[in-house]
Write a protein that holds these residues in place. Structure first.
Motif, PDB file in Angstrom:
ATOM      1  N   SER A 101      -2.864  -2.896  -4.810  1.00  0.00           N
ATOM      2  CA  SER A 101      -3.730  -2.729  -3.631  1.00  0.00           C
ATOM      3  C   SER A 101      -5.199  -2.657  -4.021  1.00  0.00           C
ATOM      4  CB  SER A 101      -3.323  -1.468  -2.866  1.00  0.00           C
ATOM      5  OG  SER A 101      -2.017  -1.595  -2.346  1.00  0.00           O
TER       6      SER A 101
ATOM      7  N   LEU B 108       0.815  -1.213   0.000  1.00  0.00           N
ATOM      8  CA  LEU B 108       0.000   0.000   0.000  1.00  0.00           C
ATOM      9  C   LEU B 108       0.847   1.261   0.000  1.00  0.00           C
ATOM     10  CD1 LEU B 108      -2.961   0.996   0.183  1.00  0.00           C
ATOM     11  CD2 LEU B 108      -2.806   0.752   2.671  1.00  0.00           C
TER      12      LEU B 108
ATOM     13  N   LEU C 180      -2.517  -5.719   3.147  1.00  0.00           N
ATOM     14  CA  LEU C 180      -1.944  -4.612   2.382  1.00  0.00           C
ATOM     15  C   LEU C 180      -0.794  -4.049   3.203  1.00  0.00           C
ATOM     16  CD1 LEU C 180      -5.263  -2.948   1.151  1.00  0.00           C
ATOM     17  CD2 LEU C 180      -3.797  -4.578  -0.065  1.00  0.00           C
TER      18      LEU C 180
END
Length: 596
Positions: free
Chosen positions: A368, A352, A393
């Motif tokens: 993501s 992320l 993530l």
């Protein structure tokens, strides 16, 4: 890349017993220990030759993912609504919270943030500009390098070119840099971009990927590591030298991209920053540093080379938010329903975090938002998976897979790293392993991890990471996906992203083969990495393909087969030349007598 870690080989202590039952138990215990040593067990060995494929599920996933996609909605919310997501920054915290909330809204359970440990300095860029004021005026394309301090308002100063290739080079600049803006480093070559930036794999490219190269590149890798260490040591001396000289600021040239794609843009990452870990207080950047478009840098460099005085005005406005910020991963699940398999887990994810020049759209906003879309698709069609499906993530990927490694250390196991002289302070991927891997109980419950982190290009196949046992499985899975362009299974390894953290602890971790597009040439870590680089049709296809892989892994009777567990603590021993190969060899023969 992640240093591949190994498993503890526990010595099996089998007590002698007189009865046949005791002997049978002892033999079973010995067999179990041997299986663990090799990295497999009976359930891993007994794989069906024919996969049970639910084409109705394929159809449902295709329909939802291709006809009712929300992947670009997620793209707008993440890339535009939040923007760049440097680990430890306020934007990274926003992204963690936003993804957690999106996962809850779509129906996932246990959506939460997991703290993987202390990261370092929290930082964000508020404003940066750079311009030449004499002998001409020119506005330059530039940004602060990550974790650069501020100039505390605009500063105007004479520019000076400084090229330090060796520690001894610093002496010729000593006492000459005070109040100057330093152009640090030589002008690089700017190749003619005579190849397309935007590429897709041809059938031949994909066929070539299926072949496994037998020649290793250990010598080349070792040379790269040595160059890295040498440069890191030199940079660690340059940082305090420039600070002691009281320079007003530093300008570094933007590096190139693939096929000369670094023209007209800036690439702003750890390669531009001074030092490998500018986010640690003890190795922090001490002078304001900006990275400039190569054409801007080149003009000033050439003027200075020709003895033309150059005046530069620089304004770097940044904000520090703490010296001990922690890193967090976003985690959520679709719970398993099979009483026998629900405690086992199939994982999907991507990193992320991003760099700061753009909005992190292709690296790795794409991976993501696809992972979010995978979970949304499976929730929308009301999948009741046999195994639990978990999304993660990661943060800290750009600084060395920190988030996924932290998660793996906490949940699956780790190996001690060497503390020998010269090892402490090196990045983990370079440090030697001091002992075998110590596994945690949860490690045996993870069937597989699927990762996307090669930009926005559609999936063309999958890397098995040397796990030949999954070839036949994945070939069957992709057969109904060939109309979507998915054709290739390769036993090649691919590196540089979070699946390596799973592979390092003996869990099958996979990265997909994706069309290159302009990722390596233009968008990777650059100010071009924005929403406009995303390809909606490709992202829909990626989400459908990944959702099908995750679904199949969650529904099949067996876990995904595993490779034998790695033993990096034995690597030096395993690669050591065999002794006594030449029966007539004489010790020390051929050596200089004075060196014997």
């Amino acid at each position: 890349m992640v240093l591949i870690r190994s498993l503890v080989i526990a010595a099996a202590v089998i007590l002698a017993a007189g009865s046949a039952l005791s002997n049978a138990t002892d033999k079973k215990s010995a067999k179990t220990a041997e299986e663990q040593r090799a990295g497999w067990n009976d359930s891993q060995m007994k794989q069906p030759s024919v996969e049970s494929i639910d084409l109705n599920a394929y159809n449902a996933i295709r329909e939802e993912g291709l006809q009712h996609s929300h992947v670009m909605d997620y793209a707008g919310g993440l890339a535009d609504g939040i923007g760049p997501r440097l680990t430890g920054s306020p934007n990274m915290a926003k992204a963690n919270a936003w993804t957690r909330d999106q996962l809850t809204k779509m129906g996932c359970v246990n959506a939460h943030l997991e703290d993987w440990g202390e990261f370092g300095i929290g930082w964000q860029q508020l404003n940066t500009w750079l311009r030449m004021t004499e002998p001409d005026t020119a506005v330059f394309v530039a940004q602060a390098t990550p974790w650069s301090p501020s100039t505390n308002g605009p500063v105007t100063a004479q520019a000076i070119s400084v090229v330090i290739d060796d520690e001894s080079d610093m002496a010729k600049y000593k006492g000459k840099l005070s109040g100057k803006i330093v152009l640090l480093g030589p002008m690089r070559d700017v190749p003619v971009p005579d190849k397309p930036f935007f590429e897709r794999y041809t059938d031949k490219d994909l066929k070539d990927l299926e072949a496994l190269p037998l020649e290793g590149d250990n010598a080349d890798m070792q040379a790269r590591i040595e160059r890295f260490i040498k440069r890191a040591k030199l940079t660690s001396k340059i940082i305090p030298f420039l600070a002691d000289e009281k320079v007003a600021g530093v300008i570094v040239p933007s590096r190139d991209g693939k096929n000369g794609g670094g023209t007209g843009i800036i690439i702003d990452d750890n390669g531009a920053a001074l030092g490998r870990t500018p986010y640690h207080k003890d190795t922090a950047v001490l002078s304001p540093v900006v990275v400039a478009q190569i054409e801007s840098y080149g003009r000033v460099f050439r003027l200075l080379q020709n003895h033309v005085p150059v005046s530069v005005e620089m304004d770097v406005e940044t904000k520090f938010t703490g010296d001990h910020e922690h890193g967090f991963d976003t985690v959520a699940e679709i719970p398993g329903t099979d009483p026998k398999l629900k405690d086992e887990v199939v994982m999907v994810g991507g990193h992320l975090d991003s760099w700061i020049a753009g909005t992190g759209a292709t690296d790795n906003g794409a991976g993501s938002i696809v992972a979010l879309e995978v979970m949304r698709i499976l929730n929308s069609i009301k999948v009741k998976p046999r195994r639990t499906i978990r999304i993660a993530l990661w943060s800290g990927e750009e600084e060395g897979l920190l988030g996924s490694k932290g998660y793996a250390n906490q949940h699956f196991g780790s190996a001690p790293l060497s503390t020998a002289p010269g090892q402490v302070g090196l990045p983990e991927f370079i440090r030697k392993v001091a002992g075998p891997l110590e596994l945690k109980p949860e490690q045996k419950l993870i069937s597989a991890y699927f990762n996307v982190d090669n930009g926005t290009g559609k999936i063309r196949g999958i890397y098995t990471q040397g796990n030949a046992a999954v070839d036949n499985i994945f070939e069957q899975w992709i057969a109904p996906l060939r109309d979507l362009g998915v054709t290739t299974v390769t036993n090649r390894n691919t590196g540089g992203t979070d699946h390596l953290s799973f592979d390092a602890v003996g869990i099958p971790g996979f990265q997909f083969i994706q069309d290159p597009m302009d990722y390596g040439a233009r968008s990777h870590h650059s100010n071009m990495d924005t929403y406009e680089r995303l390809q909606p049709a490709d992202l829909k296809q990626i989400a459908v393909v990944e959702a099908i892989f995750v679904y199949n892994a969650a529904m099949r009777e067996q876990m995904i087969p595993r490779k034998p567990l790695p033993h990096p603590e034995l690597r030096d021993q395993q690669t050591k030349p065999l002794p006594d190969l030449y029966p007539t060899a004489v010790p020390d023969a051929g050596k200089d007598p004075e060196t014997k």
